[in-house]
Enzyme design. Structure first.
Site, PDB file in Angstrom:
ATOM      1  CB  SER A  87      -0.942   0.011   1.214  1.00 52.46           C
ATOM      2  OG  SER A  87      -1.903  -1.009   1.115  1.00 52.46           O
ATOM      3  N   GLY A  97      -2.652   3.895  -3.678  1.00 53.58           N
ATOM      4  CA  GLY A  97      -3.137   4.853  -4.660  1.00 53.58           C
ATOM      5  C   GLY A  97      -4.565   5.342  -4.509  1.00 53.58           C
ATOM      6  CB  CYS A 103      -7.232  -1.203   3.357  1.00 50.61           C
ATOM      7  SG  CYS A 103      -6.243   0.314   3.459  1.00 50.61           S
ATOM      8  CE1 TYR A 158      -7.896   9.974  -3.140  1.00 51.87           C
ATOM      9  CE2 TYR A 158      -5.864   8.804  -2.600  1.00 51.87           C
ATOM     10  CZ  TYR A 158      -6.551   9.742  -3.360  1.00 51.87           C
ATOM     11  OH  TYR A 158      -5.889  10.448  -4.339  1.00 51.87           O
ATOM     12  CG  HIS A 167      -4.774  -3.257   7.257  1.00 49.61           C
ATOM     13  ND1 HIS A 167      -4.552  -3.991   6.113  1.00 49.61           N
ATOM     14  CD2 HIS A 167      -4.618  -1.955   6.909  1.00 49.61           C
ATOM     15  CE1 HIS A 167      -4.272  -3.167   5.100  1.00 49.61           C
ATOM     16  NE2 HIS A 167      -4.302  -1.928   5.564  1.00 49.61           N
ATOM     17  CD  GLU A 214      -4.442  -7.226   7.385  1.00 47.21           C
ATOM     18  OE1 GLU A 214      -3.753  -6.356   6.819  1.00 47.21           O
ATOM     19  OE2 GLU A 214      -5.677  -7.133   7.497  1.00 47.21           O
TER      20      GLU A 214
END
Length: 356
Positions: free
Chosen positions: A50, A225, A251, A296, A334, A336
């Site tokens: 990411s 992005g 995410c 974002y 997240h 995880e």
């Protein structure tokens, strides 16, 4: 340890300069300058896809003291990292020691970054830099010595997914339920979380047509992005929703499913990147500490088909949603972790229960 220290400067798009030393790979780079508040877990953080196209600033003053863990297997299910490479542009720290100490490590952070051709700018006032980014917002920057770069690279202007996604399908686990994992830059932790929940997982490229496959559900992974650049993935998500297939977004996957459901996304001032982001379950009012990495946010608006699920307690931004007319859930954080708290790891089992 091979000492290669070169005086360099981090130049922000607003003209501010931060001088320091490059302990990593010697080359000028440019990208989006972002900060992460995690105190530990830098090997996992640095290998998170990411961060593709970004210059990562660690706010904790000492990074690298326990080195880089040994690699005992090439399997994503047993790797100490979160991907098979490093996709960020550079790492920035206040202090990185030359030596390291940990029973499971066999390399230093500077040497590891040099081997992976990643610059490491250290010796700068990261507290001051972080305050600048918090006040003015995330901005573009470049790390240069004498050989300057004419322009600033903006990763938000391109589709980054071909750089971070798998080239062909890969299957893991032997569970009775079979899911498709759409790889938009998937962390290994997500793959591990699904397999550990007892699922068979086929990880497919971001633009792969899996409509003819036999599967029970879909996970849309994290990734780098601007989600507005990924209409192909959004269209895939729309088909999954229309087919009433159980789906989980994580995410970037949350942003993709939310856009497919009719919501919009927008750039945040400086994003959420760290391991201590507090979120609250809107339904139960229970709070969790979460690991996050995104620039974002989903802009939630009243929608008869969308139920807000989680909210960030720092800034009240949306952190999750559920659909009423389809078995779809998604979270901005997240579950995880990797690194960070695993308080929300139950979400993988919740998704598995949706497959029955």
């Amino acid at each position: 340890m091979d000492k290669k220290f070169t005086p360099v400067r981090l130049i922000l798009q607003n003209g501010m300069e931060f001088p320091g030393l490059n302990y990593g790979y010697q080359q000028p780079v440019s990208g989006e300058v972002v900060f992460n508040t995690g105190m530990t877990g830098y090997p996992e953080t640095i290998t998170d896809p990411s961060y593709c196209g970004q210059i990562l600033v660690f706010t904790f003053p000492l990074i690298g003291n326990y080195g880089i863990p040994k690699i005992t297997s090439n399997s994503p299910l047993s790797s100490p990292f979160e991907s098979n490479g490093i996709y960020l542009k550079a790492v920035v720290t206040s202090e990185t020691p030359e030596e390291f100490s940990h029973w499971d490590s066999d390399d230093s952070l500077p040497h590891w970054l040099r081997e992976n051709k990643i610059p490491l700018l250290t010796g700068i006032n990261t507290r001051r830099l972080t305050k600048v980014l918090r006040e003015h917002g995330t901005m573009l920057g470049k790390i240069v010595a004498d050989d300057d770069i004419d322009s600033f690279y903006d990763p938000d202007k391109e589709n980054l997914l071909p750089q971070v996604s798998v080239p062909k399908p890969e299957t893991y686990g032997k569970g009775k339920k079979h899911i498709v994992l759409v790889d938009c830059g998937c962390k290994y932790g997500i793959l591990k979380g699904a397999v550990n929940a007892g699922l068979k997982v086929t990880r497919v490229p971001w633009d792969y047509d899996f409509s003819q496959m036999k599967y029970d559900g879909v996970i849309f992974s994290n990734g780098p992005g601007n989600p507005d650049n990924y209409d192909i993935v959004v269209q895939t998500a729309k088909k999954v929703i229309a087919d009433k297939k159980p789906a989980l977004g994580i995410c970037l996957g949350h942003q993709v499913l939310s856009k497919a459901a009719g919501l919009k996304t927008r750039k945040m001032k400086y994003g959420h990147r760290g391991q201590n982001q507090p979120v609250q379950d809107v339904e139960t009012k229970r709070c969790y500490l979460t690991s996050q990495n995104h620039g974002y946010e989903v802009v939630y608006e009243d929608n008869e088909n969308i139920i807000p699920w989680f909210v960030n307690l720092n800034d009240e931004t949306n952190e999750g949603m559920k659909l009423k007319n389809a078995p779809v859930i998604s979270v901005q954080f997240h579950p995880e972790a990797a690194p960070g708290p695993v308080d929300t790891g139950y979400i993988f089992n919740l998704f598995k229960d949706m497959l029955d």
